[in-house]
Design an enzyme around this catalytic site. Sequence first.
Site, mmCIF file in Angstrom:
data_model
loop_
_atom_site.group_PDB
_atom_site.id
_atom_site.type_symbol
_atom_site.label_atom_id
_atom_site.label_comp_id
_atom_site.label_asym_id
_atom_site.label_seq_id
_atom_site.Cartn_x
_atom_site.Cartn_y
_atom_site.Cartn_z
ATOM 1 N N SER A 155 -4.268 -55.892 -4.298
ATOM 2 C CA SER A 155 -4.535 -55.632 -2.918
ATOM 3 C C SER A 155 -3.840 -54.463 -2.519
ATOM 4 O O SER A 155 -3.789 -54.387 -1.122
ATOM 5 C CB SER A 155 -3.819 -57.136 -2.388
ATOM 6 N N THR A 175 -0.225 -60.103 -4.417
ATOM 7 C CA THR A 175 0.585 -60.659 -3.246
ATOM 8 C C THR A 175 0.964 -59.444 -2.555
ATOM 9 O O THR A 175 1.693 -59.740 -1.458
ATOM 10 C CB THR A 175 1.674 -61.142 -4.011
ATOM 11 N N ASP A 176 0.705 -58.155 -3.022
ATOM 12 C CA ASP A 176 1.425 -57.071 -2.067
ATOM 13 C C ASP A 176 0.908 -57.250 -0.539
ATOM 14 O O ASP A 176 1.710 -56.720 0.242
ATOM 15 C CB ASP A 176 0.759 -55.810 -2.715
ATOM 16 N N THR A 191 -2.270 -60.155 -9.386
ATOM 17 C CA THR A 191 -1.502 -60.831 -10.517
ATOM 18 C C THR A 191 -2.035 -61.989 -10.817
ATOM 19 O O THR A 191 -1.964 -62.453 -12.115
ATOM 20 C CB THR A 191 -0.170 -60.786 -10.273
HETATM 21 N N1 GLU Z 1 -0.212 -54.868 -6.932
HETATM 22 C C1 GLU Z 1 -1.098 -56.073 -7.290
HETATM 23 C C2 GLU Z 1 -1.547 -56.711 -6.006
HETATM 24 O O1 GLU Z 1 -1.151 -56.882 -4.953
HETATM 25 C C3 GLU Z 1 -0.173 -57.142 -7.960
HETATM 26 C C4 GLU Z 1 0.888 -57.751 -7.056
HETATM 27 C C5 GLU Z 1 0.632 -59.065 -7.088
HETATM 28 O O2 GLU Z 1 -0.451 -59.807 -7.134
HETATM 29 O O3 GLU Z 1 1.837 -60.011 -7.351
HETATM 30 O O4 GLU Z 1 -2.801 -56.972 -6.309
#
Ligand code: GLU
Length: 330
Positions: free
Chosen positions: A62, A95-96, A15
């Site tokens: 991620s 963040t995942d 993100t």
């Molecule tokens: N699903 C994505 C990831 O983990 C976006 C989640 C995020 O970065 O907040 O890359």
Amino acid sequence: MTAKPNIVVIGTGGTIAGQGKAAVNTSAYLCSVLGIDEILDAIPHAFALANLRAEQLLQTGSENFNNDHLLVIGKRVAELLARQDVDGVVVTHGTDTIEETAYFLHLTLKSSKPAVVVGAMRPPSAMSSDAALNLYDALAVAAHPSSRSMGTLVVANNEIHSARDVVKSNSFKLEAFHSPYGALGYVIEGEPRYYRRPARAHTLDTPWSVETLDVLPKVDIVYAYGALEAQAVESIAANARGLIYAGTGNGNVARHLVDMLCNAARRGVQVVRASRTGAGIVLRNGAQPDDDYGWLTVDDQVPQKARLLLTLALTSSADRRALQAVFERY
Ligand code: GLU
């Protein structure tokens, strides 16, 4: 005046590299579209903190990261930290699974220089995005001498977390990152302030180095619920060297699964009792007679990080006692 530290920023997507159609799109947007240079260009004031060099290592969400991605990131961070002209590394990350990559680095980097993993809950294009400030704070943490010897750190929402403890515990809010024993410190106005240090061994005090790891043993996770069928667990256990059983409550195992998990342990699968609650201790020989069954317990580690710890532990030992000791030390 002392020279500014040299920090390398590695982009991997997420993100923090995302873009929405409009500012109101705080949760619906495309991930992993901005390059690391573009992300850095948005925070010109960060160049006052350190000499920054950026490199794009990956560009993906991620949730796609498997063991190979961990090795690729780990090896590159290790390579950079070993260089005399690098004082710290920041990895921008979705963040995942940020806590998994960070914990893997925490256990396998052989350096006391700061390694910081950072993400964002809202893309730079969104209202009240946390991308710019999280990255600025992460750079401030990586550039500061007080961040040395702290292990790998995750910076988000003005807080500095130990990679060992932090978990993403909310799917959309800015306050998504939580450590059960609290953050190590805060970042304010581009300066980290620490109030505690990690108590468990990490980086230089572990037997694992990402530089020498190439293939990681397969460890899987099963999420427990009352109607979980033995056959489903068995098919997962059939191909794994280790199985993290994310049991209900304090790592309870339903009666109809006990024999199957005992058999798996007899066949040499390392069965580890964990908890699906997200925090707390799974006491050895507490809810289940682990010694009799040949099972291991996680101490307080969450299933997704217990998977990594067992994966690494299996690269150095197959002895149950030694594996149990690992859960109590790291
Ligand atoms: N699903 C994505 C990831 O983990 C976006 C989640 C995020 O970065 O907040 O890359």
